[in-house]
Scaffold this motif. Structure first.
Motif, short mmCIF file in Angstrom:
data_model
loop_
_atom_site.label_atom_id
_atom_site.label_comp_id
_atom_site.label_asym_id
_atom_site.label_seq_id
_atom_site.Cartn_x
_atom_site.Cartn_y
_atom_site.Cartn_z
N LEU A 216 0.85 -1.14 -0.08
CA LEU A 216 0.04 -0.03 0.01
C LEU A 216 0.82 1.33 0.00
O LEU A 216 1.89 1.27 0.78
CB LEU A 216 -0.90 -0.05 1.13
CG LEU A 216 -1.99 -0.95 1.23
CD1 LEU A 216 -2.92 -0.80 2.51
CD2 LEU A 216 -3.21 -0.54 0.25
N PHE A 217 0.45 2.05 -0.73
CA PHE A 217 1.04 3.44 -0.84
C PHE A 217 0.21 4.66 -0.50
O PHE A 217 -0.98 4.54 -0.63
CB PHE A 217 1.86 3.80 -2.24
CG PHE A 217 2.77 2.73 -2.56
CD1 PHE A 217 4.26 2.95 -2.22
CD2 PHE A 217 2.35 1.42 -3.10
CE1 PHE A 217 5.25 1.86 -2.46
CE2 PHE A 217 3.26 0.48 -3.24
CZ PHE A 217 4.70 0.62 -3.26
N ASP A 218 0.76 5.82 -0.09
CA ASP A 218 -0.07 6.98 0.11
C ASP A 218 -0.48 7.74 -1.15
O ASP A 218 0.32 7.71 -2.16
CB ASP A 218 0.76 8.19 1.10
CG ASP A 218 0.78 7.27 2.46
OD1 ASP A 218 -0.03 6.67 2.79
OD2 ASP A 218 1.81 7.78 3.12
N LEU A 227 -9.02 14.33 -7.93
CA LEU A 227 -9.99 13.31 -8.03
C LEU A 227 -11.17 13.53 -7.08
O LEU A 227 -11.99 12.64 -7.13
CB LEU A 227 -9.34 11.89 -7.98
CG LEU A 227 -8.54 11.60 -9.07
CD1 LEU A 227 -7.75 10.08 -8.53
CD2 LEU A 227 -8.87 11.57 -10.36
N GLY A 228 -11.12 14.28 -6.08
CA GLY A 228 -12.22 14.30 -4.87
C GLY A 228 -12.01 13.28 -3.93
O GLY A 228 -13.00 13.03 -3.41
N LEU A 229 -11.02 12.68 -3.87
CA LEU A 229 -10.89 11.78 -2.67
C LEU A 229 -9.98 12.30 -1.49
O LEU A 229 -9.46 13.38 -1.42
CB LEU A 229 -9.75 10.79 -3.43
CG LEU A 229 -10.38 9.99 -4.46
CD1 LEU A 229 -9.27 8.91 -5.21
CD2 LEU A 229 -11.67 9.30 -4.31
N ALA A 230 -10.32 11.56 -0.39
CA ALA A 230 -9.57 12.14 0.60
C ALA A 230 -8.08 11.85 0.78
O ALA A 230 -7.45 11.01 0.14
CB ALA A 230 -10.19 11.27 2.06
N GLY A 231 -7.28 12.71 1.27
CA GLY A 231 -6.03 12.66 1.21
C GLY A 231 -5.48 11.58 2.08
O GLY A 231 -4.17 11.34 1.75
N THR A 232 -6.27 10.58 2.86
CA THR A 232 -5.80 9.67 3.36
C THR A 232 -5.87 8.12 2.77
O THR A 232 -5.52 7.21 3.14
CB THR A 232 -6.41 9.41 4.79
OG1 THR A 232 -7.75 9.35 4.52
CG2 THR A 232 -6.30 10.48 5.79
N VAL A 233 -6.48 8.28 1.35
CA VAL A 233 -6.39 7.02 0.62
C VAL A 233 -5.32 6.50 0.46
O VAL A 233 -4.16 6.94 0.25
CB VAL A 233 -7.36 7.53 -0.70
CG1 VAL A 233 -7.05 6.39 -1.79
CG2 VAL A 233 -8.70 8.03 -0.39
N LYS A 234 -5.35 5.02 0.49
CA LYS A 234 -4.10 4.30 0.30
C LYS A 234 -4.51 3.70 -1.29
O LYS A 234 -5.48 3.45 -1.73
CB LYS A 234 -4.11 2.99 1.24
CG LYS A 234 -3.89 3.55 2.70
CD LYS A 234 -2.55 4.11 2.77
CE LYS A 234 -2.41 4.48 4.44
NZ LYS A 234 -0.84 5.20 4.50
N VAL A 235 -3.33 3.47 -2.01
CA VAL A 235 -3.15 2.78 -3.26
C VAL A 235 -2.48 1.76 -3.29
O VAL A 235 -1.28 1.47 -2.84
CB VAL A 235 -2.38 3.87 -4.26
CG1 VAL A 235 -2.46 3.29 -5.58
CG2 VAL A 235 -3.32 5.19 -4.19
N GLY A 236 -3.03 0.65 -3.73
CA GLY A 236 -2.41 -0.77 -3.60
C GLY A 236 -1.63 -0.95 -4.92
O GLY A 236 -1.21 -0.09 -5.66
N ALA A 237 -1.13 -2.37 -5.14
CA ALA A 237 -0.06 -2.62 -6.01
C ALA A 237 -0.77 -2.72 -7.03
O ALA A 237 -0.33 -2.41 -8.29
CB ALA A 237 0.57 -3.92 -5.51
N GLY A 238 -2.29 -3.25 -7.23
CA GLY A 238 -2.59 -3.32 -8.52
C GLY A 238 -2.16 -4.49 -9.42
O GLY A 238 -1.54 -5.34 -8.77
N GLY A 239 -2.33 -4.48 -10.70
CA GLY A 239 -1.75 -5.33 -11.44
C GLY A 239 -2.30 -5.53 -13.02
O GLY A 239 -3.09 -4.57 -13.16
N GLY A 240 -2.02 -6.34 -13.76
CA GLY A 240 -2.40 -6.38 -15.13
C GLY A 240 -3.73 -6.92 -15.11
O GLY A 240 -4.34 -7.50 -14.10
#
Length: 497
Positions: A216-218, A227-240
């Motif tokens: 997870l990343f900030d 994007l209108g998202l909270a500043g605390t949202v976490k961004v995952g690794a995701g993938g193909g």
């Protein structure tokens, strides 16, 4: 912490879904179209800025209060693409995509440099096939030397969106294995294949670090605001997209077979160990859930049916009526729908072939059925390789735009002689990204829940969309499939260059 989002950047559109895990409810699903730029040399490219704009457009059409409740998100992206960035993170050239066959000659050059296709499989688990990222580097060096000279970062499409969202460079093993550079057995970049791609520079210095599937990343503050998202949202690794679709269809446990009917067609199954074929009959990819994902890919699926529908002036949404008006086997009309070249079978220079045409079959319905059957038979050709290797499956789980067609669902059941299921959440890749984000968020709080358990809890079949094989139709398709194989073997020498 139950509300998560999934982003899927595909070839034709970018989609965003928002899911409430506590209520088991999809709260929003929006999409924005993407333009594909094609050239006669086989180039298929997109502007990465268009992905970012489409992502902003999608979030902008979601209720602002709902956006502020999102706790985590992850990105699914079309595999094998190449996004070139300079040292400042600026895009240097259009992104070359998975369906780009302009660099097919470079595939052979890279493999020859390590001792051939067999040696390539020994080193990394896969040959370098048309469309893989690796071949796009020497092509760029030759055709865009100024961009190549400034190259500092090599990113895949989903990596690029992660960079835009977080300001950080990272890649996970599933999408990385589609570059051709990852040794899928050790889950590390292969120095031999990187050197074979360019012996004059260290491409490893341009590749992002590999991270685990639950990373997870900030989110970057500026992107959160945009994007209108909270500043605390976490961004995952995701993938193909195929790796995310495996999660979104619940195929993250051995024994299940998933099929994606998108612009390309794919078959993939989950494994706890590497599944490498010595002959390279399938892609021996890693998954985006910590395991492996043996995968068959065809480069022409819904693109074939949509092209026929467009040619005859109707929408593919009306296609089922044309299938109902024609019998299995299309009265002998057969299409090899290799409009973008083909990967399964390996014919990057292949072209579409129409055979068995007569006065009776020269109409929209027969052409449309021939396109759908041809795309299905190409997947069956790959499926047969899985079966010959001893893999066994008791059902097929469908995802992708093609699974919205009841006629296609029934055709799959009849051709493969297996029952077919469709998850309630039809956007398998975007939903899989949301579930990966949910799992990573739970893990970050100390939970040891497995991704398979998360998928089992949230992926449920839509009973009304299931299909079971019909013996009479299955027999008719079996005969038509044999005709497909005969024509395929006849034209193979024409397109192998």
């Amino acid at each position: 912490m139950s509300i998560v989002a999934g982003i899927d950047a595909g070839t034709q559109s970018l989609k965003v879904v928002i899911y409430d895990a506590a209520q088991r409810q999809l709260l929003a699903s929006v999409s924005a179209p993407l333009e594909l730029h094609s050239a006669d040399d086989g180039s298929r490219e997109q502007d990465p800025a268009a992905w970012v704009a489409a992502m902003g457009d999608c979030f902008g059409r979601i209720d602002p209060q709902l956006r502020l409740q999102v706790r985590a998100l992850a990105v699914s992206g079309q595999q094998h693409g190449f996004v070139a960035l300079d040292a400042a993170g600026q895009v240097l050239a259009p992104a070359k995509l998975w369906c780009d066959t302009s660099s097919s000659a470079e595939c052979g050059q890279i493999m020859d440099a390590v001792g051939g296709a067999q040696r390539c499989i020994e080193l990394a688990g896969n040959p370098i096939l048309a469309g893989y990222t690796a071949s796009k580097l020497p092509w760029t060096a030759k055709h865009r030397p100024d961009a190549y000279a400034k190259l500092a970062h090599i990113l895949l499409p989903h990596d690029y969106l992660n960079f835009v969202l977080t300001g950080q460079y990272y890649c996970e093993h599933g999408d990385a294995s589609g570059t051709g550079w990852l040794d899928v057995r050790t889950r590390q970049w292969s120095p031999q294949l990187l050197k074979a791609t360019d012996p004059n520079r260290d491409l490893g210095q341009c590749l992002p670090p590999l991270v685990d599937a639950d990373a997870l990343f900030d989110i970057a503050p500026a992107m959160a605001a945009r994007l209108g998202l909270a500043g605390t949202v976490k961004v995952g690794a995701g993938g193909g997209d195929n790796m995310m679709a495996a999660i979104g269809t619940g195929c993250v446990a051995p024994g299940k077979l998933a099929m994606s009917l998108g612009t390309s067609g794919t078959l993939f199954a989950s494994s706890d160990v590497p599944v490498v074929d010595p002959a390279g009959a399938w892609a021996a990819f890693c998954s985006s859930s910590g395991g492996w994902l043996p995968l068959i890919c065809t480069m022409n699926c819904t693109v074939a049916t949509e092209q026929v529908a467009r040619m005859f002036g109707f929408s593919s949404r009306e296609g089922d009526a044309h299938i109902a008006a024609t019998p299995p086997g299309a009265d002998g009309l057969l299409m090899l729908p290799f409009l973008n070249g083909e990967r399964t079978p390996d014919l990057p220079l292949g072209k579409g072939v129409l055979a068995g045409l007569d006065a009776h079959t020269m109409n929209a319905s027969h052409f449309y059925r021939a396109a759908m059957e041809g795309a299905t038979y190409a997947l069956k050709y790959g499926f047969d390789a899985f079966v010959r290797a001893g893999m066994q499956f008791d059902r097929i789980v469908l995802t992708g735009g093609g699974c919205n067609s009841a006629a296609w669902r029934q055709m799959i059941a009849d051709v493969f002689e297996l029952p077919v299921e469709v998850p309630q959440q039809s956007e398998g890749a975007a939903f899989g990204a949301a579930l990966q984000a949910l799992w990573a968020l739970q893990r970050s709080t100390g939970s040891e829940v497995s991704l398979a358990a998360v998928a089992a809890a949230h992926v449920t079949p839509a009973a009304a969309a299931s299909a079971t094989p019909d013996p009479a139709r299955a027999a008719a398709y079996a005969a038509a499939y044999q005709r497909y194989l005969q024509h395929l073997h006849a034209v193979m020498p024409l397109y192998r260059g």
